[in-house]
Design an enzyme around this catalytic site. Structure first.
Site, PDB file in Angstrom:
ATOM      1  N   GLU A 175      14.236  13.524   6.214  1.00 58.32           N
ATOM      2  CA  GLU A 175      12.900  12.957   6.374  1.00 58.32           C
ATOM      3  C   GLU A 175      12.166  12.860   5.040  1.00 58.32           C
ATOM      4  O   GLU A 175      11.514  11.849   4.755  1.00 58.32           O
ATOM      5  CB  GLU A 175      12.094  13.803   7.358  1.00 58.32           C
ATOM      6  CG  GLU A 175      10.679  13.264   7.589  1.00 58.32           C
ATOM      7  CD  GLU A 175       9.975  13.932   8.756  1.00 58.32           C
ATOM      8  OE1 GLU A 175      10.481  13.794   9.887  1.00 58.32           O
ATOM      9  OE2 GLU A 175       8.943  14.588   8.536  1.00 58.32           O
ATOM     10  N   GLN A 230      -8.045  -5.496 -20.142  1.00 50.60           N
ATOM     11  CA  GLN A 230      -7.092  -4.428 -20.443  1.00 50.60           C
ATOM     12  C   GLN A 230      -7.132  -3.276 -19.436  1.00 50.60           C
ATOM     13  O   GLN A 230      -6.074  -2.771 -19.035  1.00 50.60           O
ATOM     14  CB  GLN A 230      -7.320  -3.894 -21.862  1.00 50.60           C
ATOM     15  CG  GLN A 230      -6.193  -2.998 -22.365  1.00 50.60           C
ATOM     16  CD  GLN A 230      -4.882  -3.763 -22.469  1.00 50.60           C
ATOM     17  OE1 GLN A 230      -4.829  -4.859 -23.025  1.00 50.60           O
ATOM     18  NE2 GLN A 230      -3.813  -3.202 -21.912  1.00 50.60           N
TER      19      GLN A 230
END
Length: 376
Positions: A239, A276
């Protein structure tokens, strides 16, 4: 060391990603009906890690993880995939590895085909991460056990036909204090509660399951009496690796959406992609995704090789779950006010990602497991 996918893996990935778009339209059915479970079975998601002799595909951990990643990347609802993964990894795998031959033959074909839905009944109201102190008791009687106790947060609980559950059989047994069982929903003394209201993973219903002198025959014991911890830990290896491939696919999908959005959206006289800070945020999102992917693939490879995968599984689960939350929140920042509008789906992605750092063992638990593997 080969980091690429084989031609067969690439073909399966592309096919699953395309098929997942069809599955996405049936997202709510996993909680309310059987149609989505039949679709999941048809796509091979319920039987991916099941031997072919029982109706499965016979894939190992890595190929199974790739299927779940592709389904998520292609747009299948995260809650639907979580329901399928809980069914396969926390319930079907224990039957494969620890069930008697007659139990496997009786249950696995129907579990692969979606005729039977399985629920994982481990967590208790007062026992989440501490699975060594279960208050649910199993009392030995002629021909089997009587179960008494309450399980909470049972994934698929309200709709399941079969529950893989754990109960204390020897309070003084330490590591060997608990035993695992596969219990039919129609067993006298078993009551499945109503679905709980959740903010995320809505298509995977969860609820309480109560046992009151619920008889379980000996042939439904998984493993030997006292091996509950071993059964649970083995299922968690699958899992904590394969299930979290769903969140790799979710991150891939979110990054793709964000890249498209910043290429079109303009602020301050330029595209967002030219700012940016926005570019830096997307770079971080990509870095988190690929770092977690390498760890998860390594964990799956260790499982397939028959090695002890404990360290890699814990690192993969920690990295991918934390990345899923951070990336969903970053997508919200990139979409700005639109992230709060349900039509864009970003707020749903955040809600589906947030539980990842809690279920299958919290991030703090994963850090403890990593430290233990380091000898601390």
């Amino acid at each position: 060391m080969d980091f690429g996918r084989s031609a067969a893996q690439q073909e399966r990935y592309a096919r699953m990603s395309a098929d997942a778009r069809k599955l996405a339209s049936a997202s709510s059915a996993a909680g309310s009906g059987r149609d989505a479970w039949k679709d999941l079975a048809r796509l091979g998601l319920l039987g991916a890690a099941v031997p072919q002799e029982y109706g499965g595909t016979g894939f190992g951990a890595l190929d199974t993880a790739l299927l779940y990643e592709a389904a998520s990347e292609g747009g299948a609802d995260t809650g639907v995939l979580f329901a399928a993964a809980a069914h396969l990894f926390a319930c079907v795998r224990p039957v494969i590895e620890f069930g008697l031959p007659e139990t496997r033959e009786a249950l696995l074909p129907a579990l692969c085909g979606g005729e039977l839905i399985a629920g994982n009944a481990m967590t208790e109201p007062e026992s989440g991460s501490d699975v060594s102190r279960l208050t649910t008791r199993a009392t030995r009687v002629d021909g089997g056990y009587l179960l008494d106790g309450t399980k909470s947060f049972v994934s698929n609980g309200p709709v399941a036909d079969l529950y893989v559950t754990y109960a204390t059989t020897d309070p003084d047994g330490g590591y060997f204090s608990s035993t695992a069982f596969a219990v039919d929903r129609n067993s006298p003394g078993l009551v499945a509660g109503a679905p709980m209201e959740k903010s995320g993973l809505a298509a995977c219903q969860a609820g309480e399951v109560r046992f009151t002198r619920c008889f379980v025959p000996d042939d439904r014991v998984l493993g030997s009496p006292g091996q509950g911890q071993l059964v649970f830990q083995t299922s968690m290896q699958w899992e904590r690796s394969c299930l979290f491939a769903i969140y790799l696919g979710q991150q891939e999908r979110l990054i793709r959406r964000c890249v498209h959005h910043v290429g079109e959206r303009r602020q301050f006289g330029k595209r967002l992609a030219e700012l940016q800070p926005v570019a830096d945020r997307l770079a971080d999102m990509k870095l988190r995704l690929e770092s977690g992917r390498l760890l998860l693939y390594r964990a799956c490879t260790e499982i397939d090789a028959g090695q002890d995968p404990s360290l890699w599984v814990a690192m993969a689960k920690l990295a991918v779950s934390e990345a899923a939350v951070a990336t969903a929140l970053d997508a919200g920042r990139i979409f700005g006010g639109r992230a709060f509008q349900t039509e864009y789906g970003i707020e749903e992605e955040v809600r589906d990602a947030l539980p990842a750092t809690t279920f299958s063992g919290t991030s703090d638990i994963q850090r403890q497991l990593i430290a233990r593997e380091l000898g601390l």
